[in-house]
Design an enzyme around this catalytic site. Structure first.
Site, mmCIF file in Angstrom:
data_model
loop_
_atom_site.group_PDB
_atom_site.id
_atom_site.type_symbol
_atom_site.label_atom_id
_atom_site.label_comp_id
_atom_site.label_asym_id
_atom_site.label_seq_id
_atom_site.Cartn_x
_atom_site.Cartn_y
_atom_site.Cartn_z
ATOM 1 N N GLU A 44 0.859 -1.179 0.000
ATOM 2 C CA GLU A 44 0.000 0.000 0.000
ATOM 3 C C GLU A 44 0.895 1.229 0.000
ATOM 4 O O GLU A 44 1.762 1.378 0.860
ATOM 5 C CB GLU A 44 -0.910 0.028 1.224
ATOM 6 C CG GLU A 44 -1.860 1.232 1.210
ATOM 7 C CD GLU A 44 -2.670 1.383 2.491
ATOM 8 O OE1 GLU A 44 -3.527 2.280 2.532
ATOM 9 O OE2 GLU A 44 -2.425 0.620 3.455
ATOM 10 N N ASP A 118 -3.123 11.805 -2.205
ATOM 11 C CA ASP A 118 -3.300 13.244 -2.405
ATOM 12 C C ASP A 118 -3.631 13.512 -3.876
ATOM 13 O O ASP A 118 -2.872 13.124 -4.757
ATOM 14 C CB ASP A 118 -2.016 13.979 -2.019
ATOM 15 C CG ASP A 118 -2.206 15.478 -1.894
ATOM 16 O OD1 ASP A 118 -3.006 16.044 -2.675
ATOM 17 O OD2 ASP A 118 -1.557 16.091 -1.030
ATOM 18 N N ASP A 154 -12.172 9.338 -3.148
ATOM 19 C CA ASP A 154 -13.445 10.040 -2.987
ATOM 20 C C ASP A 154 -13.604 11.199 -3.960
ATOM 21 O O ASP A 154 -14.719 11.689 -4.158
ATOM 22 C CB ASP A 154 -13.556 10.599 -1.570
ATOM 23 C CG ASP A 154 -12.486 11.644 -1.297
ATOM 24 O OD1 ASP A 154 -11.285 11.273 -1.327
ATOM 25 O OD2 ASP A 154 -12.824 12.828 -1.089
ATOM 26 N N THR A 193 -10.387 2.763 5.488
ATOM 27 C CA THR A 193 -9.237 3.526 5.961
ATOM 28 C C THR A 193 -9.754 4.638 6.868
ATOM 29 O O THR A 193 -10.955 4.903 6.932
ATOM 30 C CB THR A 193 -8.454 4.148 4.795
ATOM 31 O OG1 THR A 193 -9.229 5.216 4.230
ATOM 32 C CG2 THR A 193 -8.164 3.111 3.704
ATOM 33 N N TYR A 195 -9.347 7.844 6.424
ATOM 34 C CA TYR A 195 -9.958 8.862 5.562
ATOM 35 C C TYR A 195 -11.330 8.406 5.079
ATOM 36 O O TYR A 195 -12.272 9.191 5.019
ATOM 37 C CB TYR A 195 -9.058 9.151 4.354
ATOM 38 C CG TYR A 195 -7.915 10.077 4.643
ATOM 39 C CD1 TYR A 195 -8.126 11.375 5.096
ATOM 40 C CD2 TYR A 195 -6.600 9.659 4.456
ATOM 41 C CE1 TYR A 195 -7.069 12.231 5.362
ATOM 42 C CE2 TYR A 195 -5.534 10.513 4.724
ATOM 43 C CZ TYR A 195 -5.771 11.798 5.167
ATOM 44 O OH TYR A 195 -4.725 12.641 5.438
ATOM 45 N N GLU A 196 -11.420 7.136 4.741
ATOM 46 C CA GLU A 196 -12.674 6.606 4.205
ATOM 47 C C GLU A 196 -13.811 6.718 5.229
ATOM 48 O O GLU A 196 -14.943 7.073 4.874
ATOM 49 C CB GLU A 196 -12.469 5.153 3.800
ATOM 50 C CG GLU A 196 -13.540 4.573 2.912
ATOM 51 C CD GLU A 196 -13.109 3.251 2.314
ATOM 52 O OE1 GLU A 196 -13.890 2.680 1.538
ATOM 53 O OE2 GLU A 196 -11.984 2.789 2.606
#
Length: 214
Positions: A44, A118, A154, A193, A195-196
């Site tokens: 990852e 990013d 996203d 994650t 962020y998810e």
């Protein structure tokens, strides 16, 4: 590896140094120049705190996983969780994406994950996007002939741009959805994650693609 006492970094203004000490002292963590290439199945890139890959490693003890990020103070969280779970099939490497070719052997990886990297939305910053053609070339060199590049994101502008780069650079889109969590795709893809979790709580939709180089 010399030992760094994290207790010397307890006070708030030195919290980042404290976290780097935890990274340094973990047997699962490596600086770029400490990592010795060996058999790895899944990587990852831009792994953040590494919790996503820890969950993958927990579900698949038969595979070896590596989380790569430039910030060791973030990676230490995943490393500490992996140690708590007793995992010996996941490692954490502090390195840049442009150093991947020195970390892993060509034609060796089963999968490369890009999770909410990013988007660098300014046009002049396109070369820094992890789906830019120069990165895609590196991924193609590192993956096995049947290996996969897997992307979750996203931002629809970044995701659509990434799809264009994949097709242009000769990648085949094997699985694609513009709403991952409403799809019937595999459960591993839906591991959240940090962020998810945030994006979903804000009502954002997660895009997903699994691609292979022809």
């Amino acid at each position: 590896m010399s030992f760094v006492d994290p207790n010397q970094f307890i006070i708030t203004r030195k919290r980042k140094k404290y976290k780097f000490a935890l990274f340094h002292n973990s047997p699962l963590c490596f600086e770029f120049d400490e990592w010795v290439p060996h058999q790895v199945d899944v990587v990852e890139i831009g792994a953040g705190n590494g919790m996503f890959i820890v969950e993958l490693a927990t579900r698949h003890p038969e595979q070896v996983f590596v989380a790569v990020d430039v910030k060791g103070d973030r990676l230490q969280k995943g490393a500490r969780e992996a140690e708590a779970r007793g995992l010996n099939n996941v490692f954490f490497v502090r390195a840049r994406a442009d150093q991947l070719g020195e970390l892993f052997t060509p034609n060796s990886l089963n999968a490369i994950w890009l999770t909410f990297s990013d988007p660098f939305l300014r046009k002049r910053s396109a070369g820094r996007r992890l789906t830019h053609p120069h990165f895609l070339k590196t991924y193609a060199e590192l993956l096995q002939p049947d290996g996969s590049l897997i992307i979750k994101h996203d931002n629809p502008d970044f995701f659509n741009w990434s799809l264009e780069q994949l097709v242009t650079e000769g990648w085949c889109l094997k699985e694609l959805t513009f709403d991952l969590h409403e799809s019937d795709l595999g459960e591993d893809y839906k591991i959240l994650t940090a962020y998810e979790q945030r994006w979903l709580s804000e009502g954002r939709i997660i895009n997903f693609v699994k691609a292979a180089h022809r």
